[in-house]
Design a protein around this motif. Structure first.
Motif, PDB file in Angstrom:
ATOM      1  N   GLN A 111      13.049 -13.009   9.390  1.00 22.04           N
ATOM      2  CA  GLN A 111      14.139 -13.216   8.441  1.00 22.04           C
ATOM      3  C   GLN A 111      14.528 -11.943   7.695  1.00 22.04           C
ATOM      4  N   SER A 112      13.594 -10.972   7.620  1.00 21.07           N
ATOM      5  CA  SER A 112      13.861  -9.749   6.865  1.00 21.07           C
ATOM      6  C   SER A 112      13.215  -8.568   7.570  1.00 21.07           C
ATOM      7  N   ALA A 113      13.589  -7.369   7.119  1.00 24.05           N
ATOM      8  CA  ALA A 113      12.991  -6.152   7.668  1.00 24.05           C
ATOM      9  C   ALA A 113      11.506  -6.105   7.346  1.00 24.05           C
ATOM     10  N   GLU A 114      11.140  -6.587   6.179  1.00 20.95           N
ATOM     11  CA  GLU A 114       9.731  -6.619   5.794  1.00 20.95           C
ATOM     12  C   GLU A 114       8.922  -7.456   6.782  1.00 20.95           C
ATOM     13  N   GLU A 115       9.419  -8.626   7.085  1.00 19.01           N
ATOM     14  CA  GLU A 115       8.724  -9.517   8.016  1.00 19.01           C
ATOM     15  C   GLU A 115       8.695  -8.926   9.424  1.00 19.01           C
ATOM     16  N   ALA A 116       9.796  -8.311   9.839  1.00 20.43           N
ATOM     17  CA  ALA A 116       9.854  -7.713  11.175  1.00 20.43           C
ATOM     18  C   ALA A 116       8.856  -6.563  11.295  1.00 20.43           C
ATOM     19  N   LEU A 117       8.818  -5.694  10.289  1.00 22.34           N
ATOM     20  CA  LEU A 117       7.858  -4.587  10.326  1.00 22.34           C
ATOM     21  C   LEU A 117       6.421  -5.100  10.280  1.00 22.34           C
ATOM     22  N   ARG A 118       6.182  -6.099   9.463  1.00 19.44           N
ATOM     23  CA  ARG A 118       4.830  -6.655   9.348  1.00 19.44           C
ATOM     24  C   ARG A 118       4.376  -7.231  10.686  1.00 19.44           C
ATOM     25  N   GLN A 119       5.256  -7.975  11.340  1.00 12.20           N
ATOM     26  CA  GLN A 119       4.902  -8.554  12.645  1.00 12.20           C
ATOM     27  C   GLN A 119       4.718  -7.468  13.706  1.00 12.20           C
ATOM     28  N   ALA A 120       5.578  -6.455  13.677  1.00 12.87           N
ATOM     29  CA  ALA A 120       5.465  -5.355  14.640  1.00 12.87           C
ATOM     30  C   ALA A 120       4.159  -4.590  14.438  1.00 12.87           C
ATOM     31  N   MET A 121       3.813  -4.351  13.188  1.00 12.79           N
ATOM     32  CA  MET A 121       2.550  -3.665  12.916  1.00 12.79           C
ATOM     33  C   MET A 121       1.367  -4.536  13.309  1.00 12.79           C
ATOM     34  N   ARG A 136      -4.249   4.668  10.451  1.00 13.80           N
ATOM     35  CA  ARG A 136      -5.217   3.937   9.625  1.00 13.80           C
ATOM     36  C   ARG A 136      -4.524   2.999   8.645  1.00 13.80           C
ATOM     37  N   LYS A 137      -5.344   2.366   7.827  1.00 17.39           N
ATOM     38  CA  LYS A 137      -4.870   1.391   6.855  1.00 17.39           C
ATOM     39  C   LYS A 137      -3.938   2.030   5.824  1.00 17.39           C
ATOM     40  N   GLN A 138      -4.193   3.289   5.433  1.00 17.67           N
ATOM     41  CA  GLN A 138      -3.336   3.940   4.434  1.00 17.67           C
ATOM     42  C   GLN A 138      -1.894   4.031   4.930  1.00 17.67           C
ATOM     43  N   GLU A 139      -1.723   4.402   6.193  1.00 17.96           N
ATOM     44  CA  GLU A 139      -0.375   4.496   6.757  1.00 17.96           C
ATOM     45  C   GLU A 139       0.256   3.108   6.852  1.00 17.96           C
ATOM     46  N   ARG A 140      -0.548   2.130   7.181  1.00 15.06           N
ATOM     47  CA  ARG A 140      -0.038   0.755   7.256  1.00 15.06           C
ATOM     48  C   ARG A 140       0.425   0.283   5.883  1.00 15.06           C
ATOM     49  N   ASP A 141      -0.322   0.613   4.847  1.00 15.87           N
ATOM     50  CA  ASP A 141       0.066   0.232   3.490  1.00 15.87           C
ATOM     51  C   ASP A 141       1.387   0.885   3.082  1.00 15.87           C
ATOM     52  N   VAL A 142       1.580   2.143   3.475  1.00 17.62           N
ATOM     53  CA  VAL A 142       2.833   2.838   3.164  1.00 17.62           C
ATOM     54  C   VAL A 142       4.003   2.130   3.846  1.00 17.62           C
ATOM     55  N   LEU A 143       3.841   1.792   5.120  1.00 15.43           N
ATOM     56  CA  LEU A 143       4.921   1.104   5.842  1.00 15.43           C
ATOM     57  C   LEU A 143       5.165  -0.301   5.308  1.00 15.43           C
ATOM     58  N   THR A 144       4.104  -0.965   4.899  1.00 12.43           N
ATOM     59  CA  THR A 144       4.258  -2.316   4.341  1.00 12.43           C
ATOM     60  C   THR A 144       5.051  -2.271   3.046  1.00 12.43           C
ATOM     61  N   SER A 145       4.722  -1.332   2.169  1.00  9.12           N
ATOM     62  CA  SER A 145       5.459  -1.233   0.906  1.00  9.12           C
ATOM     63  C   SER A 145       6.895  -0.781   1.147  1.00  9.12           C
ATOM     64  N   HIS A 156       4.322  10.650   0.798  1.00  7.32           N
ATOM     65  CA  HIS A 156       2.970  10.101   0.882  1.00  7.32           C
ATOM     66  C   HIS A 156       2.367  10.349   2.269  1.00  7.32           C
ATOM     67  N   LEU A 157       3.166  10.150   3.306  1.00  4.97           N
ATOM     68  CA  LEU A 157       2.673  10.365   4.672  1.00  4.97           C
ATOM     69  C   LEU A 157       2.410  11.837   4.957  1.00  4.97           C
ATOM     70  N   GLN A 158       3.151  12.740   4.319  1.00  4.80           N
ATOM     71  CA  GLN A 158       2.883  14.167   4.496  1.00  4.80           C
ATOM     72  C   GLN A 158       1.498  14.521   3.970  1.00  4.80           C
ATOM     73  N   GLY A 159       1.122  13.929   2.842  1.00  4.82           N
ATOM     74  CA  GLY A 159      -0.226  14.139   2.322  1.00  4.82           C
ATOM     75  C   GLY A 159      -1.282  13.589   3.273  1.00  4.82           C
ATOM     76  N   LEU A 160      -1.022  12.416   3.825  1.00  7.16           N
ATOM     77  CA  LEU A 160      -1.957  11.830   4.783  1.00  7.16           C
ATOM     78  C   LEU A 160      -2.023  12.652   6.073  1.00  7.16           C
ATOM     79  N   ALA A 161      -0.905  13.254   6.474  1.00  7.59           N
ATOM     80  CA  ALA A 161      -0.893  14.094   7.675  1.00  7.59           C
ATOM     81  C   ALA A 161      -1.732  15.349   7.464  1.00  7.59           C
ATOM     82  N   GLN A 162      -1.637  15.907   6.276  1.00  6.76           N
ATOM     83  CA  GLN A 162      -2.452  17.084   5.961  1.00  6.76           C
ATOM     84  C   GLN A 162      -3.940  16.716   5.987  1.00  6.76           C
ATOM     85  N   GLU A 163      -4.271  15.572   5.437  1.00  6.39           N
ATOM     86  CA  GLU A 163      -5.652  15.080   5.463  1.00  6.39           C
ATOM     87  C   GLU A 163      -6.110  14.841   6.907  1.00  6.39           C
TER      88      GLU A 163
END
Length: 172
Positions: free
Chosen positions: A85-95, A105-114, A137-144
């Motif tokens: 019904q929404s982009a949020e639901e579509a992304l959640r199901q795709a993930m 990892r979970k951190q990237e998933r949390d960023v996409l979920t929000s 936020h993802l740039q920081g995670l990429a550096q890590e």
């Protein structure tokens, strides 16, 4: 002769386990860069191209690497067939379906979920702000992830071989 063949198989198997774990650390920065590019392209499509979200997902999914692109293509398919019904639901199901095929990892998933909570439910400027925040936020995670790759990739490859060598030495 059988002991020698067994020793070679053990050494090979242990080395491959080390290489597989090391490969995970090598793939994560690559997939994070692809995800960063995808979000930047998504921002361009939404803000400047005024592209509807389902078509923007398709364009992004076709242009980025296979693992990350599949998530966007699947989310677009869900939006097109109205299974979401929404982009949020579509992304959640795709993930939910495709996340295990990535090294992310979970951190990237949390960023996409929000981010999914905002996509398609606010105006362009607000979506742009959230997309840029997610990119930052993802740039920081990429550096890590690059730091972890440098630290752990070679270590796990060596540990796999050395662990196998230890087992072989203990056998004889």
């Amino acid at each position: 002769m059988i002991k020698l063949i067994g020793a070679v198989l053990i050494l090979f198997s242990a080395s491959m386990v080390g290489w597989q774990i090391g490969r995970y650390y090598a793939y994560r920065p690559v997939q994070l860069r692809a995800l960063l590019v995808a979000l930047q392209m998504l921002e361009t499509e939404i803000v400047y191209g005024l592209t509807p979200l389902n078509r923007a997902f398709v364009k992004v999914g076709q242009r980025v690497s296979e693992d990350v692109g599949k998530m966007f293509l699947f989310a677009a398919e869900l939006l097109n067939t109205e299974k979401a019904q929404s982009a949020e639901e579509a992304l959640r199901q795709a993930m939910g379906k495709l996340w295990t095929h990535t090294a992310l990892r979970k951190q990237e998933r949390d960023v996409l979920t929000s981010l999914g909570q905002v996509l398609g439910s606010s105006d362009r400027e607000d979506q742009q702000k959230h997309l840029r925040l997610a990119v930052t936020h993802l740039q920081g995670l990429a550096q890590e992830a690059r730091f972890e790759q440098e630290k752990y990739e070679k270590m796990y490859k060596s540990l796999g071989f050395l662990g196998g060598l230890l087992v072989v030495i203990l056998m004889f």
